[in-house]
Design a protein around this motif. Structure first.
Motif, PDB file in Angstrom:
ATOM      1  N   UNK A 104      -3.969  -6.722  12.074  1.00 57.90           N
ATOM      2  CA  UNK A 104      -2.554  -6.442  12.311  1.00 57.90           C
ATOM      3  C   UNK A 104      -1.651  -7.143  11.311  1.00 57.90           C
ATOM      4  N   UNK A 105      -1.914  -8.449  11.050  1.00 55.55           N
ATOM      5  CA  UNK A 105      -0.975  -9.242  10.246  1.00 55.55           C
ATOM      6  C   UNK A 105      -1.312  -9.304   8.764  1.00 55.55           C
ATOM      7  N   UNK A 106      -2.584  -9.229   8.415  1.00 53.99           N
ATOM      8  CA  UNK A 106      -2.967  -9.365   7.012  1.00 53.99           C
ATOM      9  C   UNK A 106      -3.236  -8.021   6.333  1.00 53.99           C
ATOM     10  N   UNK A 107      -3.661  -7.034   7.143  1.00 53.45           N
ATOM     11  CA  UNK A 107      -4.038  -5.750   6.545  1.00 53.45           C
ATOM     12  C   UNK A 107      -3.225  -4.577   7.097  1.00 53.45           C
ATOM     13  N   UNK A 108      -2.087  -4.905   7.740  1.00 53.76           N
ATOM     14  CA  UNK A 108      -1.138  -3.897   8.221  1.00 53.76           C
ATOM     15  C   UNK A 108      -1.807  -2.820   9.078  1.00 53.76           C
ATOM     16  N   UNK A 152      -5.714  -9.454  -4.983  1.00 56.52           N
ATOM     17  CA  UNK A 152      -5.135  -8.096  -5.051  1.00 56.52           C
ATOM     18  C   UNK A 152      -4.537  -7.614  -3.733  1.00 56.52           C
ATOM     19  N   UNK A 153      -4.840  -8.296  -2.629  1.00 55.61           N
ATOM     20  CA  UNK A 153      -4.441  -7.789  -1.313  1.00 55.61           C
ATOM     21  C   UNK A 153      -3.431  -8.683  -0.582  1.00 55.61           C
ATOM     22  N   UNK A 154      -3.195  -9.910  -1.100  1.00 55.04           N
ATOM     23  CA  UNK A 154      -2.446 -10.886  -0.293  1.00 55.04           C
ATOM     24  C   UNK A 154      -0.977 -11.038  -0.681  1.00 55.04           C
ATOM     25  N   UNK A 155      -0.408 -10.037  -1.358  1.00 55.44           N
ATOM     26  CA  UNK A 155       0.960 -10.163  -1.847  1.00 55.44           C
ATOM     27  C   UNK A 155       1.978 -10.358  -0.724  1.00 55.44           C
ATOM     28  N   UNK A 156       1.703  -9.834   0.456  1.00 53.56           N
ATOM     29  CA  UNK A 156       2.659  -9.948   1.567  1.00 53.56           C
ATOM     30  C   UNK A 156       2.195 -10.936   2.638  1.00 53.56           C
ATOM     31  N   UNK A 157       1.123 -11.658   2.372  1.00 49.15           N
ATOM     32  CA  UNK A 157       0.620 -12.599   3.365  1.00 49.15           C
ATOM     33  C   UNK A 157       1.533 -13.816   3.444  1.00 49.15           C
ATOM     34  N   UNK A 158       1.753 -14.291   4.647  1.00 55.87           N
ATOM     35  CA  UNK A 158       2.521 -15.511   4.868  1.00 55.87           C
ATOM     36  C   UNK A 158       1.576 -16.709   4.699  1.00 55.87           C
TER      37      UNK A 158
END
Length: 331
Positions: free
Chosen positions: A275-279, A307-313
């Motif tokens: 939910x939070x890391x992979x939308x 490559x995948x963590x651009x929006x991770x908090x």
């Protein structure tokens, strides 16, 4: 040969070492990125303290974003600011003039934490001047992690220097001091051994360490002990109750560490990460976790998430939980 830390020499050593590291890194480069900072030195603690300093500076700058004309506390504004912060954290760019003082202070703090952890703990309390230990500090402590976590979780308020000192003394066996030469090698400063340490005296190690190193054990016993204890220590109970030992939760998790990362997830972890890391994209999460399985360490696995963590908090609870899963898999 035994050594004692020269605390009066920490500053001069740190300044010289920081200058040497920067000279090497900035040969042909003008800026350093956040990703490069994470691998700037072989001492992970130094790199972590630099990141902490940057995050603290960022918080200070964000706190100044206030206006009598705009509501910065509005939910939408706070959400936008958080996304902005996460995006900016992926675009760190620092020149030598600004990095070197950060590196200098990070090396200073790391030496004190590593070789005089009690002094570091007391200094931390005096700097904070609070009744509680700052638990947020734990995420940046990569040395003596078990000992500091135990201290921070056990300390009762109000705390004071005498109380902290007594607590540390009672938990001293959780702080194993490394060999100075090996530590300095990682900073490429082994030639400064005599500047930072005095020969012929004992570093503040604990009797438990001596007992372990003098114990003659077969390779099979050592292997068994290492498998049960991540820090390599054998307790008295282990030695006398080997045959009847009941696996602890930590040991069960250790046995499960050979499983793929995805298979090791609990239901809650699976839902939270998806939910939070992979939308909500289960297929993407499975793909990424499969890629991470090929890594050989936590740091390498985290690098593979780039490559995948651009929006991770990076400061969120979900990210902390994700890192714990990786530690469970690779440590």
């Amino acid at each position: 040969m035994s050594y004692k830390l020269k605390q009066e020499s920490i500053s001069s050593f740190s300044a010289a070492t920081a200058a040497s590291i920067c000279t090497e890194f900035f040969a042909g480069k003008n800026k350093i990125t956040g990703e490069a900072i994470m691998g700037l030195t072989e001492v992970r603690q130094v790199n972590s303290f630099i990141i902490e300093a940057l995050f603290t500076q960022w918080q200070s700058e964000m706190a100044r974003l206030r206006s009598p004309y705009f509501d910065f506390e509005a939910e939408e504004v706070q959400k936008a600011l958080k996304e902005f912060m996460n995006s900016l954290s992926n675009h760190i760019s620092i020149g030598r003039g600004h990095l070197e003082p950060l590196l200098y202070r990070a090396i200073e703090a790391t030496i004190l934490l590593t070789f005089a952890p009690k002094k570091f703990l007391l200094n931390l309390w005096f700097d904070e001047k609070k009744e509680n230990l700052p638990k947020g500090k734990l995420r940046y402590i990569k040395t003596h992690t078990e000992g500091f976590q135990l201290l921070f979780e056990t300390a009762k308020t109000p705390i004071n220097p005498a109380y902290l000192g007594n607590m540390f003394d009672s938990m001293g066996s959780h702080f194993e001091i490394p060999l100075p030469f090996e530590f300095l090698q990682k900073l490429k400063s082994e030639d400064k051994l005599n500047l930072l340490f005095e020969e012929g005296k004992t570093v503040d190690t604990k009797p438990e360490v001596v007992i372990i190193t003098e114990t003659k054990e077969t390779p099979e016993v050592k292997s068994s002990v290492a498998a049960k204890h991540e820090n390599g220590k054998e307790t008295i109970n282990d030695r006398f109750n080997e045959a009847s030992h009941t696996p602890t939760l930590a040991e069960k998790l250790k046995k499960n560490s050979t499983k793929s990362i995805e298979k090791s997830l609990t239901i809650n972890e699976r839902i939270m990460f998806s939910k939070t890391l992979f939308e909500g994209d289960q297929a993407l999460m499975s793909q990424v976790l499969e890629e991470l399985d090929s890594a050989h360490s936590v740091d390498e696995a985290l690098a593979k998430t780039q490559p995948y963590n651009k929006k991770w908090d990076v400061e969120g609870d979900e990210m902390e939980a994700f890192i714990q899963v990786l530690k469970r898999r690779f440590n």
